[in-house]
Design an enzyme around this catalytic site. Structure first.
Site, PDB file in Angstrom:
ATOM      1  N   ASN A  30       0.874  -1.168   0.000  1.00 27.29           N
ATOM      2  CA  ASN A  30       0.000   0.000   0.000  1.00 27.29           C
ATOM      3  C   ASN A  30       0.914   1.222   0.000  1.00 27.29           C
ATOM      4  O   ASN A  30       1.462   1.598   1.030  1.00 27.29           O
ATOM      5  CB  ASN A  30      -0.886  -0.054   1.256  1.00 27.29           C
ATOM      6  CG  ASN A  30      -1.837   1.119   1.345  1.00 27.29           C
ATOM      7  OD1 ASN A  30      -1.779   2.045   0.537  1.00 27.29           O
ATOM      8  ND2 ASN A  30      -2.710   1.092   2.324  1.00 27.29           N
ATOM      9  N   ARG A 115      -2.526  -2.008  -3.527  1.00 28.63           N
ATOM     10  CA  ARG A 115      -3.734  -1.212  -3.340  1.00 28.63           C
ATOM     11  C   ARG A 115      -3.646  -0.026  -4.294  1.00 28.63           C
ATOM     12  O   ARG A 115      -2.646   0.707  -4.283  1.00 28.63           O
ATOM     13  CB  ARG A 115      -3.810  -0.699  -1.904  1.00 28.63           C
ATOM     14  CG  ARG A 115      -4.990   0.203  -1.710  1.00 28.63           C
ATOM     15  CD  ARG A 115      -4.987   0.813  -0.331  1.00 28.63           C
ATOM     16  NE  ARG A 115      -6.171   1.628  -0.174  1.00 28.63           N
ATOM     17  CZ  ARG A 115      -6.200   2.765   0.518  1.00 28.63           C
ATOM     18  NH1 ARG A 115      -5.132   3.204   1.127  1.00 28.63           N
ATOM     19  NH2 ARG A 115      -7.316   3.453   0.603  1.00 28.63           N
ATOM     20  N   HIS A 204     -12.710   3.155  -0.100  1.00 23.56           N
ATOM     21  CA  HIS A 204     -12.737   2.110   0.941  1.00 23.56           C
ATOM     22  C   HIS A 204     -13.444   0.861   0.436  1.00 23.56           C
ATOM     23  O   HIS A 204     -13.963   0.061   1.222  1.00 23.56           O
ATOM     24  CB  HIS A 204     -13.499   2.557   2.211  1.00 23.56           C
ATOM     25  CG  HIS A 204     -12.852   3.647   3.009  1.00 23.56           C
ATOM     26  ND1 HIS A 204     -13.585   4.586   3.696  1.00 23.56           N
ATOM     27  CD2 HIS A 204     -11.552   3.930   3.243  1.00 23.56           C
ATOM     28  CE1 HIS A 204     -12.764   5.410   4.321  1.00 23.56           C
ATOM     29  NE2 HIS A 204     -11.524   5.032   4.059  1.00 23.56           N
ATOM     30  N   ARG A 265     -11.648  15.563   7.594  1.00 25.54           N
ATOM     31  CA  ARG A 265     -12.422  16.026   6.434  1.00 25.54           C
ATOM     32  C   ARG A 265     -13.838  16.411   6.861  1.00 25.54           C
ATOM     33  O   ARG A 265     -14.432  15.757   7.720  1.00 25.54           O
ATOM     34  CB  ARG A 265     -12.527  14.924   5.375  1.00 25.54           C
ATOM     35  CG  ARG A 265     -11.206  14.508   4.787  1.00 25.54           C
ATOM     36  CD  ARG A 265     -11.435  13.582   3.594  1.00 25.54           C
ATOM     37  NE  ARG A 265     -10.187  12.962   3.190  1.00 25.54           N
ATOM     38  CZ  ARG A 265      -9.935  11.650   3.270  1.00 25.54           C
ATOM     39  NH1 ARG A 265     -10.861  10.817   3.702  1.00 25.54           N
ATOM     40  NH2 ARG A 265      -8.776  11.179   2.892  1.00 25.54           N
ATOM     41  N   GLU A 357     -14.791  -0.153  15.221  1.00 22.19           N
ATOM     42  CA  GLU A 357     -14.465  -1.396  15.932  1.00 22.19           C
ATOM     43  C   GLU A 357     -14.241  -1.179  17.424  1.00 22.19           C
ATOM     44  O   GLU A 357     -14.403  -2.104  18.215  1.00 22.19           O
ATOM     45  CB  GLU A 357     -13.182  -2.016  15.333  1.00 22.19           C
ATOM     46  CG  GLU A 357     -13.392  -2.571  13.946  1.00 22.19           C
ATOM     47  CD  GLU A 357     -12.082  -2.854  13.224  1.00 22.19           C
ATOM     48  OE1 GLU A 357     -11.076  -3.150  13.890  1.00 22.19           O
ATOM     49  OE2 GLU A 357     -12.064  -2.766  11.979  1.00 22.19           O
ATOM     50  N   GLU A 408      -8.303  -5.075   5.068  1.00 26.56           N
ATOM     51  CA  GLU A 408      -8.123  -4.738   3.653  1.00 26.56           C
ATOM     52  C   GLU A 408      -6.956  -5.510   3.044  1.00 26.56           C
ATOM     53  O   GLU A 408      -6.999  -5.894   1.889  1.00 26.56           O
ATOM     54  CB  GLU A 408      -7.928  -3.218   3.507  1.00 26.56           C
ATOM     55  CG  GLU A 408      -9.226  -2.472   3.759  1.00 26.56           C
ATOM     56  CD  GLU A 408      -9.033  -0.992   4.012  1.00 26.56           C
ATOM     57  OE1 GLU A 408      -8.680  -0.637   5.152  1.00 26.56           O
ATOM     58  OE2 GLU A 408      -9.229  -0.199   3.086  1.00 26.56           O
TER      59      GLU A 408
END
Ligand code: AMP
Length: 429
Positions: A30, A115, A204, A265, A357, A408
């Site tokens: 990634n 990714r 995502h 954001r 989570e 992921e």
């Protein structure tokens, strides 16, 4: 409207497929603008062999943290000092892996999975990387200026190191390409939108795909049988409505700025705020970009973007932290309601990523007052801390509420391995 043809993934040659079948390891990369995160997995049992991170690439204070997970007593190793570029970073990673007998030249390495943030409309599936695929990912840079350049650099570097090895791009946008036009189009002039490829792509996607599938398994059902609202609440945050395993709406748009309140954001905002900031506050486009992407959301509202810190401040009676939390929850509730309406029937609402989570108070507040919709938590189950996928709804609730840790890297590894070995399934979530 110009239809963009779907990608025909280049076929992996039979010889490469046979070699990949004998090999069972996948390296997941990634690559960010100044960082590379990596994991090496063994696909026989999806176990991690090593994980690590190179950060602050290009600075004097670069750092590589490598954790081998094989054998007894394997310890985390750290290197500090300047790492000039991605190529140097990957070479350092390769050295660390080789030190543990897991080198990139090993015949057991089946593929590298990358990714890639933006695949536009063209890449609806994981895709074996060729020069032509890379050129298309580069063509998408105008719609993903912050992410795709770093992804391309990572891919080019890895390909230079192992040109013979199949390398696969797994796109963050791919899972959302099933969104109907009604959800994906902005209500703006169609020609302008199409010329500049302006539409809602969503991000995502790897997480939404993994978590929605895993939620179906948790309910003992096939993904095709269930409708799920996925709330991926990390530092970046997005919601998606998944009907029978297919994404029908998601909260991020042309870029990851749209939708939920995030760590830094703003999420949804009247676009006229940007005109106002330019015309009245005299800010440049770059300054507005930075304001909305880096200095807004929770950090803009209260100075902190870590939900642990915000919860602690709320307990101390901090009003700004409380307001930031309330705005965050208000937006989340709006999306739960909206996606309920989009789906018509909901089987589960599922929380994932760092906040989803771990932050029981966020889950509690997001679901509070939604009993009429069939949503209610079991307070004790919600308070349990665990790394396992679990149901936390009250026994009488019509809709399951679940916590499903996202993964992921595993999803990228599974999709990569499935593609290079020609397996039809991405594996069990
Ligand atoms: P992610 O982007 O998925 O890694 O999520 C990172 C965010 O998760 C952090 O910024 C925190 O806000 C949040 N987070 C991580 N651990 C906890 C925790 N134990 N309790 C509350 N929030 C947490």
């Amino acid at each position: 409207m110009t239809a963009i043809p779907a990608a025909t993934p280049p076929a992996t040659p039979p010889a490469a497929r046979a070699a990949a079948r004998a090999a069972t390891r996948v390296l997941v990369l990634n690559s960010g603008s100044s960082s590379v995160k990596y994991q090496l997995l063994d696909m026989r049992d999806s176990s991690r062999l090593a994980v690590g991170l190179v950060e602050r690439i290009g600075e004097e204070t670069s750092r590589l943290v490598h954790t081998p997970l094989t054998g007894d007593g394997a310890e985390k190793r750290e290197r500090t000092g300047p790492i000039a570029d991605h190529s140097t970073a990957l070479k350092a990673v390769a050295e660390e892996l080789a030190h543990d007998g897991l080198g990139l030249d090993s015949p057991e390495l089946a593929a590298i999975g990358h990714r890639v943030v933006h695949g536009g409309l063209r890449f609806t599936e994981p895709t074996v990387i060729t020069e032509e695929v890379l050129a298309e990912v580069e063509r998408l840079i105008p719609v993903a200026p912050l992410h795709n350049p770093a992804n391309v650099t990572g891919i080019r570097t890895a390909r230079a190191m192992r040109p013979d090895l199949p390398q696969v791009a797994v796109f963050d946008t791919a899972f959302h390409t099933t969104m109907p036009e009604a959800a994906a189009r902005y209500a703006i002039d169609v020609e302008t939108a199409d010329t500049h490829r302006i539409r809602r792509y969503g991000f995502h996607g790897t997480s939404h795909a993994y978590v929605s599938r895993r939620t179906a398994a948790l309910l003992g059902k096939d993904p095709s049988e269930v409708n799920v609202i996925v709330l991926h609440l990390g530092n970046g945050a997005s919601a998606s409505a998944v009907a029978g395993g297919r994404c029908v709406d998601t909260s991020m748009g042309l870029t990851p700025l749209e939708g939920l309140v995030m760590g830094t954001r703003s999420g949804d905002i009247d676009p006229a705020v940007t005109f106002h900031l330019k015309r009245v506050a005299g800010m440049s486009v770059d300054e507005i970009d930075e304001l909305l992407n880096k200095k807004s959301g929770l950090v803009g509202l209260c100075g902190d973007n870590d939900m642990r810190e915000i919860s602690r401040r709320i307990e101390e009676g901090d009003e700004r932290a409380r307001l930031a939390f309330d705005i965050y929850i208000h937006r989340l509730k709006k999306y739960i309601g909206a996606y309920y309406a989009v789906l018509g029937r909901v089987d589960a609402v599922v929380f994932t990523a760092g906040v989803g989570e771990n932050a029981a108070p966020v889950r509690e507040a997001a679901v509070a007052g939604l009993e009429e919709l069939g949503l209610a938590l079991d307070a004790e189950l919600n308070a349990v801390r665990s790394d396992e996928a679990r149901i936390i709804s009250a026994p009488y609730a019509r809709i399951a509420v679940a916590v499903v840790p996202t993964d992921e890297e595993l999803e990228i590894a599974q999709q990569t391995f499935a593609l290079v070995t020609g397996a039809s399934e991405a594996g069990n979530a």
